[in-house]
Design a protein around this motif. Structure first.
Motif, PDB file in Angstrom:
ATOM      1  N   PRO A  67       2.274 -58.631 -16.480  1.00  0.00           N
ATOM      2  CA  PRO A  67       3.019 -58.710 -17.740  1.00  0.00           C
ATOM      3  C   PRO A  67       4.292 -59.529 -17.560  1.00  0.00           C
ATOM      4  O   PRO A  67       5.103 -59.248 -16.675  1.00  0.00           O
ATOM      5  CB  PRO A  67       3.332 -57.249 -18.053  1.00  0.00           C
ATOM      6  CG  PRO A  67       3.366 -56.567 -16.726  1.00  0.00           C
ATOM      7  CD  PRO A  67       2.389 -57.302 -15.843  1.00  0.00           C
ATOM      8  N   VAL A  68       4.467 -60.558 -18.383  1.00  0.00           N
ATOM      9  CA  VAL A  68       5.636 -61.425 -18.276  1.00  0.00           C
ATOM     10  C   VAL A  68       6.210 -61.717 -19.656  1.00  0.00           C
ATOM     11  O   VAL A  68       5.493 -61.725 -20.661  1.00  0.00           O
ATOM     12  CB  VAL A  68       5.312 -62.763 -17.582  1.00  0.00           C
ATOM     13  CG1 VAL A  68       4.922 -62.551 -16.132  1.00  0.00           C
ATOM     14  CG2 VAL A  68       4.229 -63.523 -18.332  1.00  0.00           C
ATOM     15  N   ARG A 111       9.692 -67.589 -27.421  1.00  0.00           N
ATOM     16  CA  ARG A 111       9.644 -66.497 -26.451  1.00  0.00           C
ATOM     17  C   ARG A 111       8.289 -65.829 -26.626  1.00  0.00           C
ATOM     18  O   ARG A 111       7.868 -65.551 -27.754  1.00  0.00           O
ATOM     19  CB  ARG A 111      10.766 -65.496 -26.687  1.00  0.00           C
ATOM     20  CG  ARG A 111      10.581 -64.186 -25.915  1.00  0.00           C
ATOM     21  CD  ARG A 111      11.814 -63.327 -25.949  1.00  0.00           C
ATOM     22  NE  ARG A 111      12.835 -63.879 -25.045  1.00  0.00           N
ATOM     23  CZ  ARG A 111      13.933 -63.217 -24.698  1.00  0.00           C
ATOM     24  NH1 ARG A 111      14.165 -62.019 -25.170  1.00  0.00           N
ATOM     25  NH2 ARG A 111      14.800 -63.764 -23.874  1.00  0.00           N
ATOM     26  N   LEU A 112       7.600 -65.612 -25.526  1.00  0.00           N
ATOM     27  CA  LEU A 112       6.278 -65.000 -25.627  1.00  0.00           C
ATOM     28  C   LEU A 112       6.108 -63.883 -24.600  1.00  0.00           C
ATOM     29  O   LEU A 112       6.741 -63.890 -23.541  1.00  0.00           O
ATOM     30  CB  LEU A 112       5.188 -66.058 -25.441  1.00  0.00           C
ATOM     31  CG  LEU A 112       5.099 -66.763 -24.077  1.00  0.00           C
ATOM     32  CD1 LEU A 112       4.053 -66.105 -23.187  1.00  0.00           C
ATOM     33  CD2 LEU A 112       4.754 -68.240 -24.270  1.00  0.00           C
ATOM     34  N   TYR A 113       5.275 -62.938 -24.972  1.00  0.00           N
ATOM     35  CA  TYR A 113       4.885 -61.871 -24.049  1.00  0.00           C
ATOM     36  C   TYR A 113       3.409 -62.048 -23.750  1.00  0.00           C
ATOM     37  O   TYR A 113       2.590 -62.211 -24.648  1.00  0.00           O
ATOM     38  CB  TYR A 113       5.142 -60.488 -24.647  1.00  0.00           C
ATOM     39  CG  TYR A 113       4.595 -59.368 -23.794  1.00  0.00           C
ATOM     40  CD1 TYR A 113       5.243 -58.983 -22.618  1.00  0.00           C
ATOM     41  CD2 TYR A 113       3.416 -58.717 -24.143  1.00  0.00           C
ATOM     42  CE1 TYR A 113       4.741 -57.970 -21.825  1.00  0.00           C
ATOM     43  CE2 TYR A 113       2.897 -57.699 -23.346  1.00  0.00           C
ATOM     44  CZ  TYR A 113       3.567 -57.342 -22.188  1.00  0.00           C
ATOM     45  OH  TYR A 113       3.059 -56.329 -21.387  1.00  0.00           O
ATOM     46  N   ALA A 114       3.064 -62.057 -22.475  1.00  0.00           N
ATOM     47  CA  ALA A 114       1.668 -62.259 -22.087  1.00  0.00           C
ATOM     48  C   ALA A 114       1.340 -61.432 -20.861  1.00  0.00           C
ATOM     49  O   ALA A 114       2.227 -61.015 -20.111  1.00  0.00           O
ATOM     50  CB  ALA A 114       1.415 -63.740 -21.796  1.00  0.00           C
ATOM     51  N   ARG A 115       0.052 -61.178 -20.691  1.00  0.00           N
ATOM     52  CA  ARG A 115      -0.445 -60.534 -19.472  1.00  0.00           C
ATOM     53  C   ARG A 115      -1.343 -61.559 -18.786  1.00  0.00           C
ATOM     54  O   ARG A 115      -2.450 -61.823 -19.233  1.00  0.00           O
ATOM     55  CB  ARG A 115      -1.189 -59.241 -19.784  1.00  0.00           C
ATOM     56  CG  ARG A 115      -0.294 -58.177 -20.398  1.00  0.00           C
ATOM     57  CD  ARG A 115      -1.002 -56.851 -20.530  1.00  0.00           C
ATOM     58  NE  ARG A 115      -1.351 -56.305 -19.234  1.00  0.00           N
ATOM     59  CZ  ARG A 115      -0.539 -55.548 -18.486  1.00  0.00           C
ATOM     60  NH1 ARG A 115       0.678 -55.289 -18.905  1.00  0.00           N
ATOM     61  NH2 ARG A 115      -0.935 -55.076 -17.334  1.00  0.00           N
ATOM     62  N   ILE A 116      -0.843 -62.121 -17.713  1.00  0.00           N
ATOM     63  CA  ILE A 116      -1.491 -63.271 -17.083  1.00  0.00           C
ATOM     64  C   ILE A 116      -2.300 -62.844 -15.871  1.00  0.00           C
ATOM     65  O   ILE A 116      -1.767 -62.261 -14.929  1.00  0.00           O
ATOM     66  CB  ILE A 116      -0.426 -64.314 -16.682  1.00  0.00           C
ATOM     67  CG1 ILE A 116       0.314 -64.784 -17.947  1.00  0.00           C
ATOM     68  CG2 ILE A 116      -1.069 -65.491 -15.973  1.00  0.00           C
ATOM     69  CD1 ILE A 116       1.486 -65.669 -17.665  1.00  0.00           C
TER      70      ILE A 116
END
Length: 203
Positions: A67-68, A111-116
């Protein structure tokens, strides 16, 4: 069309916090019987305020990647294929499975939230933004995510299907081919219905 009252808002708030609550439990909280709550929820569905009940998946429990939070600074006034840098970036991010939330700042950055998934966040970012005019980005690892939907204090306002103005108590609601539409006035309803019929005749 009747405005939402305090009981409607309280019912919506309870359902937003936990859509699996029983009508009898909600009734105890708002001072109504279970069947009365059921009637109100049905009315909210028919008027389009409630569009459905969904499953809220806690993605942190799925361990679907790192998660970033990423802050992306876009180059000013740069474009790609006729689009602005912001439009191009947003379109790219809509198609990225790893991205869960995208926010746009007043400066026009992202700005983004992602699970990479995979081993390298940097490689994912390079691939995702390849060819886009990015000046810089900052990556922050996220330790914990909490999001609590809240309806308390929000003033609900339906929008006119024809002109997008707010629909108040003087507005009109109608059902066309099984879909519920709201209008701020009879003129908007008439224009919408005429255009709808012309489109159907031309199909």
């Amino acid at each position: 069309m009747r405005d939402l009252d305090e009981t409607d808002v309280e019912i919506l708030s309870l359902l937003a916090a936990n859509a699996r609550r029983s009508f009898s439990e909600i009734g105890e909280r708002v001072g109504l019987s279970g069947p009365a709550v059921s009637d109100r929820v049905t009315r909210l569905e028919e008027t389009g305020v409630i569009e459905g009940f969904t499953v809220d998946v806690d993605r942190t429990k799925l361990r679907g990647g790192v998660p970033v939070m990423v802050d992306v600074e876009l180059a000013a006034d740069a474009g790609v294929g006729g689009e602005t840098a912001l439009e191009s970036a947003r379109e790219r991010l809509r198609e990225a499975d790893a991205v869960e939330h995208v926010f746009v700042t007043v400066e026009g950055d992202i700005r983004l939230y992602a699970r990479i998934g995979g081993n390298s966040v940097r490689e994912w970012l390079a691939g995702t933004f390849e060819g886009l005019p990015v000046d810089d980005w900052t990556v922050t690892l996220v330790d914990e995510v909490e999001w609590t939907p809240s309806i308390d204090g929000i003033e609900f306002a339906l929008t006119c299907a024809e002109c997008s103005n707010t629909v108040d108590s003087e507005g009109e609601t109608t059902r066309i081919d099984g879909e519920v539409y709201h209008f701020c006035c009879s003129s908007c309803l008439s224009r919408f219905r005429d255009r709808y019929q012309r489109l159907e005749e031309g199909a």
